[in-house]
Motif scaffolding. Structure first.
Motif, PDB file in Angstrom:
ATOM      1  N   ASN A  62       0.822  -1.223   0.000  1.00 32.86           N
ATOM      2  CA  ASN A  62       0.000   0.000   0.000  1.00 32.86           C
ATOM      3  C   ASN A  62       0.849   1.262   0.000  1.00 32.86           C
ATOM      4  OD1 ASN A  62       0.893  -0.572   2.618  1.00 32.86           O
ATOM      5  ND2 ASN A  62      -0.845   0.489   3.572  1.00 32.86           N
ATOM      6  N   ALA A  63       2.133   1.136  -0.269  1.00 32.64           N
ATOM      7  CA  ALA A  63       3.034   2.291  -0.254  1.00 32.64           C
ATOM      8  C   ALA A  63       2.599   3.424  -1.181  1.00 32.64           C
ATOM      9  CB  ALA A  63       4.459   1.843  -0.590  1.00 32.64           C
ATOM     10  N   PRO A  64       2.108   3.152  -2.397  1.00 30.45           N
ATOM     11  CA  PRO A  64       1.699   4.270  -3.258  1.00 30.45           C
ATOM     12  C   PRO A  64       0.622   5.152  -2.632  1.00 30.45           C
ATOM     13  CG  PRO A  64       1.971   2.278  -4.559  1.00 30.45           C
ATOM     14  CD  PRO A  64       2.082   1.862  -3.126  1.00 30.45           C
ATOM     15  N   ASP A  65      -0.372   4.555  -1.972  1.00 31.79           N
ATOM     16  CA  ASP A  65      -1.416   5.345  -1.319  1.00 31.79           C
ATOM     17  C   ASP A  65      -0.842   6.163  -0.165  1.00 31.79           C
ATOM     18  OD1 ASP A  65      -3.446   4.513  -2.982  1.00 31.79           O
ATOM     19  OD2 ASP A  65      -3.981   2.802  -1.725  1.00 31.79           O
ATOM     20  N   LEU A  66       0.078   5.564   0.593  1.00 31.11           N
ATOM     21  CA  LEU A  66       0.681   6.243   1.735  1.00 31.11           C
ATOM     22  C   LEU A  66       1.603   7.384   1.311  1.00 31.11           C
ATOM     23  CD1 LEU A  66       1.589   3.096   3.860  1.00 31.11           C
ATOM     24  CD2 LEU A  66      -0.313   4.676   4.271  1.00 31.11           C
ATOM     25  N   ALA A  67       2.081   7.329   0.080  1.00 32.03           N
ATOM     26  CA  ALA A  67       3.041   8.322  -0.407  1.00 32.03           C
ATOM     27  C   ALA A  67       2.410   9.677  -0.682  1.00 32.03           C
ATOM     28  CB  ALA A  67       3.720   7.804  -1.675  1.00 32.03           C
ATOM     29  N   LYS A  92       7.473  -2.553 -10.162  1.00 30.89           N
ATOM     30  CA  LYS A  92       7.275  -1.117 -10.408  1.00 30.89           C
ATOM     31  C   LYS A  92       6.669  -0.403  -9.195  1.00 30.89           C
ATOM     32  CE  LYS A  92       6.818  -1.534 -15.438  1.00 30.89           C
ATOM     33  NZ  LYS A  92       7.104  -2.990 -15.505  1.00 30.89           N
ATOM     34  N   LEU A  93       6.995  -0.857  -7.996  1.00 33.53           N
ATOM     35  CA  LEU A  93       6.475  -0.238  -6.781  1.00 33.53           C
ATOM     36  C   LEU A  93       7.043   1.164  -6.591  1.00 33.53           C
ATOM     37  CD1 LEU A  93       4.767  -0.530  -4.199  1.00 33.53           C
ATOM     38  CD2 LEU A  93       6.781  -1.499  -3.077  1.00 33.53           C
ATOM     39  N   THR A  94       8.331   1.325  -6.789  1.00 36.69           N
ATOM     40  CA  THR A  94       8.947   2.648  -6.671  1.00 36.69           C
ATOM     41  C   THR A  94       8.310   3.620  -7.655  1.00 36.69           C
ATOM     42  OG1 THR A  94      11.061   1.764  -5.888  1.00 36.69           O
ATOM     43  CG2 THR A  94      11.109   3.922  -6.955  1.00 36.69           C
ATOM     44  N   ARG A  95       8.094   3.163  -8.870  1.00 34.10           N
ATOM     45  CA  ARG A  95       7.482   4.024  -9.885  1.00 34.10           C
ATOM     46  C   ARG A  95       6.095   4.481  -9.447  1.00 34.10           C
ATOM     47  NH1 ARG A  95       8.213   5.662 -14.925  1.00 34.10           N
ATOM     48  NH2 ARG A  95       6.440   5.925 -16.328  1.00 34.10           N
ATOM     49  N   ARG A  96       5.319   3.588  -8.857  1.00 36.57           N
ATOM     50  CA  ARG A  96       3.975   3.953  -8.404  1.00 36.57           C
ATOM     51  C   ARG A  96       4.026   4.896  -7.206  1.00 36.57           C
ATOM     52  NH1 ARG A  96       1.318  -0.683  -6.683  1.00 36.57           N
ATOM     53  NH2 ARG A  96       3.123  -2.039  -7.011  1.00 36.57           N
ATOM     54  N   VAL A  97       4.999   4.695  -6.328  1.00 40.08           N
ATOM     55  CA  VAL A  97       5.173   5.606  -5.193  1.00 40.08           C
ATOM     56  C   VAL A  97       5.488   7.009  -5.705  1.00 40.08           C
ATOM     57  CG1 VAL A  97       6.728   6.195  -3.286  1.00 40.08           C
ATOM     58  CG2 VAL A  97       5.814   3.880  -3.468  1.00 40.08           C
ATOM     59  N   LEU A  98       6.392   7.106  -6.658  1.00 37.29           N
ATOM     60  CA  LEU A  98       6.752   8.410  -7.217  1.00 37.29           C
ATOM     61  C   LEU A  98       5.559   9.074  -7.900  1.00 37.29           C
ATOM     62  CD1 LEU A  98      10.206   7.436  -8.738  1.00 37.29           C
ATOM     63  CD2 LEU A  98       9.858   9.064  -6.863  1.00 37.29           C
ATOM     64  N   ARG A  99       4.763   8.277  -8.575  1.00 35.42           N
ATOM     65  CA  ARG A  99       3.615   8.824  -9.292  1.00 35.42           C
ATOM     66  C   ARG A  99       2.620   9.480  -8.331  1.00 35.42           C
ATOM     67  NH1 ARG A  99       1.935   4.486 -12.469  1.00 35.42           N
ATOM     68  NH2 ARG A  99       3.248   5.239 -14.168  1.00 35.42           N
ATOM     69  N   TYR A 100       2.418   8.856  -7.159  1.00 35.91           N
ATOM     70  CA  TYR A 100       1.427   9.372  -6.214  1.00 35.91           C
ATOM     71  C   TYR A 100       2.020  10.337  -5.183  1.00 35.91           C
ATOM     72  CZ  TYR A 100      -1.971   6.017  -7.978  1.00 35.91           C
ATOM     73  OH  TYR A 100      -2.838   5.322  -8.780  1.00 35.91           O
ATOM     74  N   MET A 101       3.331  10.411  -5.096  1.00 36.71           N
ATOM     75  CA  MET A 101       3.964  11.272  -4.102  1.00 36.71           C
ATOM     76  C   MET A 101       3.676  12.743  -4.397  1.00 36.71           C
ATOM     77  SD  MET A 101       8.004  11.303  -3.017  1.00 36.71           S
ATOM     78  CE  MET A 101       7.942   9.695  -2.210  1.00 36.71           C
TER      79      MET A 101
END
Length: 266
Positions: A62-67, A92-101
């Motif tokens: 759930n890291a992207p939502d938390l970002a 692609k978890l890092t990529r999704r985190v960056l997208r939502y950050m």
């Protein structure tokens, strides 16, 4: 070596940092398949219970939502993992985190992987972002003993160049610096055209773990002595400071870890 993937949900992704000069850390992964023998994050194996360092990676699903949260101050990604370790190419978890950050966050990313260039487009969306490559010059025997699973230096230098040429702020993290092994001047000369600044870190022998200390003592006794004997360390640090000062690059000093966190000016 097959890496065990452990999926879990996290309560938060921004963690208050204990690193001087860093306000927050972000680790969407915990654990790292690069499995560097000297890695300071190996202490996590005491509590995780998954096995040898490098054999497992936790994935915060759930890291992207938390970002999405906006935080004030500096944010560093990552400190107990590598955001672009091999697993990232698939997940692609890092990529999704960056997208939502939140793009207002002041973000610094450090990696050993050329995969980082994949996300240049996303990096450009941030107002205050820099990307660093850890470059230590290990080749041949040292590479096989210290970090056999990491990308080679040339791939890291090429990634640094591509990031710089895209207009992004870049830095080089020369670490770990090991006496008689790390050629700091050679690394700087190879990268100075692509780096806005440099960080220099002498090997934290205590944090590197018992197995690595024994490896260094047996295979490189002169290096081990220079890090453990007070007089020898003082002489090594004096030479290193003189060398870095002569290079004329932008830096804040040298991290030494002799008594906890120490930052030695030039």
């Amino acid at each position: 070596m097959k890496v065990r993937v452990i999926e879990r949900r996290a309560r938060g992704i921004y963690t208050k940092s204990r690193i001087p000069g860093v306000d927050w850390t972000v680790n969407q992964y915990v654990g790292c398949a690069f499995a560097c023998e000297y890695c300071y994050a190996k202490f996590l194996t005491r509590w995780k219970g998954y096995g040898r360092w490098g054999s497992w990676v936790e994935v915060k699903t759930n890291a992207p939502d938390l970002a999405r949260r906006h935080v004030s101050g500096s944010v560093v990604m990552s400190t107990v993992s590598d955001a672009y370790q091999p697993l990232e190419a698939e997940l692609k978890l890092t990529r999704r985190v960056l997208r939502y950050m939140d793009k207002r966050n002041q973000l610094s990313i450090l990696t050993k992987s050329p995969l980082v260039t994949r996300d240049i487009g996303l990096f450009m969306e941030f107002g205050n972002l820099e990307v660093g490559l850890t470059i230590n010059g290990f080749t041949g025997r040292e590479k096989r003993l210290f970090e056999p699973l990491t990308p080679i230096q040339k791939a890291r230098v090429n990634a640094l160049k591509e990031l710089h040429e895209s207009g992004l702020k870049t830095y080089v993290f020369i670490s770990p610096i090991i006496p008689e092994i790390t050629d700091v001047s050679a690394i700087v000369e190879e990268t100075r055209d692509f780096a806005d600044r440099y960080f220099f870190e002498v090997l934290n022998l205590r944090a590197s773990g018992r197995e690595f200390r024994e490896l260094l003592r047996e295979e490189y006794p002169e290096s081990y002595e220079a890090l453990t004997v007070e007089k020898a360390f003082g002489e090594f640090l004096w030479r290193l400071r003189k060398e870095i000062k002569a290079l004329g690059v932008k830096t804040e000093g040298i991290e030494t870890h002799r008594r906890g966190w120490e930052f030695v000016g030039l």
